[in-house]
Enzyme design. Structure first.
Site, PDB file in Angstrom:
ATOM      1  N   ASP A 198       0.815  -1.223   0.000  1.00  0.00           N
ATOM      2  CA  ASP A 198       0.000   0.000   0.000  1.00  0.00           C
ATOM      3  C   ASP A 198       0.845   1.268   0.000  1.00  0.00           C
ATOM      4  O   ASP A 198       0.395   2.324   0.451  1.00  0.00           O
ATOM      5  CB  ASP A 198      -0.955   0.032   1.210  1.00  0.00           C
TER       6      ASP A 198
ATOM      7  N   LYS B  88       2.577   2.113  -5.096  1.00  0.00           N
ATOM      8  CA  LYS B  88       3.322   1.604  -6.252  1.00  0.00           C
ATOM      9  C   LYS B  88       2.589   1.853  -7.562  1.00  0.00           C
ATOM     10  O   LYS B  88       3.209   2.149  -8.583  1.00  0.00           O
ATOM     11  CB  LYS B  88       3.581   0.104  -6.073  1.00  0.00           C
TER      12      LYS B  88
ATOM     13  N   GLY C 139      -4.044  -3.967  -4.775  1.00  0.00           N
ATOM     14  CA  GLY C 139      -4.918  -2.908  -5.261  1.00  0.00           C
ATOM     15  C   GLY C 139      -4.107  -1.661  -5.545  1.00  0.00           C
ATOM     16  O   GLY C 139      -3.539  -1.065  -4.633  1.00  0.00           O
ATOM     17  N   HIS C 140      -3.991  -1.284  -6.817  1.00  0.00           N
ATOM     18  CA  HIS C 140      -3.233  -0.104  -7.201  1.00  0.00           C
ATOM     19  C   HIS C 140      -4.193   0.967  -7.706  1.00  0.00           C
ATOM     20  O   HIS C 140      -4.981   0.727  -8.618  1.00  0.00           O
ATOM     21  CB  HIS C 140      -2.209  -0.451  -8.289  1.00  0.00           C
TER      22      HIS C 140
ATOM     23  N   GLN D 290       2.196  -6.028  -3.134  1.00  0.00           N
ATOM     24  CA  GLN D 290       2.466  -6.085  -1.699  1.00  0.00           C
ATOM     25  C   GLN D 290       3.772  -5.338  -1.359  1.00  0.00           C
ATOM     26  O   GLN D 290       4.102  -4.369  -2.015  1.00  0.00           O
ATOM     27  CB  GLN D 290       2.487  -7.533  -1.198  1.00  0.00           C
TER      28      GLN D 290
END
Length: 425
Positions: A13, A16, A40-41, A223
């Protein structure tokens, strides 16, 4: 631009997706090399907001080729829906997105087993997984009982899948779980297979040809370092190698294909799920950081635990992955905090600790040792040049770089693409 691996240097988180989006402009290929749709990006471009789980953020740049590598575990239905979502937002993926035929498949029974195992665990031993089936899929890969994306297109897929579901149902029945029906699953998988047919290719050969042709490649990790299966806070980790070494094994490219490693690190620290977190804040300051930083998981919506910047973790990440420069994010979240703290090292049973103990119980007993710095109490979100930052903001950033031994390459002062200062990248 040199071939670059981008990794998270904390517990994930870190931002990235936004950094990948910024760097994608200068490359030919963007390769996701591990993890699954537990990532989740989030990328904000103008008034548009994109949340990606499997597809590399480079897809938002016209002409960039994006690859989901062999090291990723893929839920075909989730991927199909994500592609359709991009199409609905006007993003074309045809001829630009490819999925490795060697990538392992996540099936509904993996998700069922993931959720079921979490309910059985004692509260103190819960991992806090996303229940997306990631761990069980990687377990099947390691035990050589999984199926791969190439198998999804094979005429004998139905029988291969039936063998697996029969085995899983026997296990679920033996342990008191509820067996699953295969017909509905096969039907939905066939729909996904038809949709994904043109996307599934031999990406290992594709990427090696691109490398030989001097195409520039950006490797996207999911991650973060502290969730790496080997180097993270085991067992409160993910099921793959999220450090830079995973880029080679997860893509099929040789190690010498990597020229540079960029570590993404927040100006503070967060983590989702269970496990030790030495600098965690449970007071009003922690709540303020969470509120201002909108610290909720893009995948699960779960609130993130927030804490002060941990230089021990950052140095550890830099050591393992060979980080050349930092991409530092969310500096603006600290704009309204009067006094900031930086964890320089830990104390454990009366001794100084300057690295991450491999024993989880030792890490739980570690107490952070802080130094304090004055905040800047003025907004940074509209800053477009590093020299425009308040003096104390620059001092804080420079101290983080000094204490971690890694120079600054990128600094983010807001969620928008435009709120990204490129210092030396």
């Amino acid at each position: 631009m040199p071939n670059t691996v981008l990794i998270g240097a904390q517990w994930g988180d870190e931002g990235k997706g936004k950094v990948i989006d910024v760097l994608s402009e200068g490359v030919d290929f963007v390769v996701r090399y591990q993890g699954g749709n537990n990532a989740g990006h989030t990328v904000e471009i103008g008034d548009d907001r994109y949340i990606l789980h499997l597809i590399p953020s480079g897809i938002l740049h016209d002409g960039k080729v994006c690859v989901i590598g062999n090291g990723v575990v893929v839920d075909p239905v989730v991927l199909m829906d994500e592609i359709k979502g991009l199409h609905a937002q006007g993003i074309d993926t045809k001829g630009r997105l490819f999925i490795s035929d060697r990538a392992q498949i996540i099936f509904p029974y993996h998700c069922e087993l993931d959720a079921w195992k979490e309910t059985l665990k004692d509260n103190e031993m819960k991992i806090g997984t996303t229940k997306r089936g990631i761990g069980p899929a990687y377990s099947d890969k390691a035990s050589r009982t999984g199926l791969r994306m190439g198998d999804l297109l094979d005429p004998v897929f139905d029988s291969l899948f039936q063998e697996r579901i029969d085995e899983k149902n026997a296990y679920l029945t033996a342990v008191g779980g509820k067996p699953m029906e295969s017909a509905e699953m096969i039907a939905s998988l066939k729909v996904a297979a038809d949709f994904l047919t043109d996307y599934i290719v031999d990406t290992v050969t594709m990427l090696n040809v691109a490398y030989r042709d001097d195409k520039t490649i950006l490797f996207e990790g999911a991650q973060g370092t502290m969730l790496d299966i080997d180097f993270g806070t085991y067992p409160y980790v993910t099921s793959s190698n999220s450090t830079s070494g995973g880029a080679s094994t997860g893509s099929g490219l040789p190690p010498q294909a990597v020229d540079r490693v960029i570590g993404v690190v927040k100006a503070y620290t967060t983590r989702v799920g269970e496990g030790p977190f030495p600098t965690e804040l449970t007071d009003d300051v922690g709540k303020k950081i969470a509120e201002v930083g909108k610290e909720f998981g893009a995948t699960t919506g779960r609130p993130r635990r927030c804490g002060w910047f941990d230089a021990v973790i950052a140095r550890y990440a830099a050591m393992i992955s060979g980080i050349d420069v930092w991409a530092m994010t969310k500096l603006d979240v600290l704009d309204g905090i009067e006094t900031l703290k930086i964890c320089t090292h830990y104390e454990l049973d009366g001794e100084v600790v300057d690295t991450i103990p491999g024993n989880i119980r030792k890490l739980e007993r570690c107490t952070p040792v802080y130094e304090e710095m004055p905040g800047w109490l003025s907004p940074t979100t509209e800053v477009t040049e590093y020299d425009q930052l308040p003096v104390n903001a620059r001092k804080y950033v420079e101290r983080l770089c000094e204490i971690t031994g890694v120079p600054l390459g990128i600094l983010s002062v807001g969620p928008r693409r435009a709120s990204t200062l490129r210092i030396s990248v």
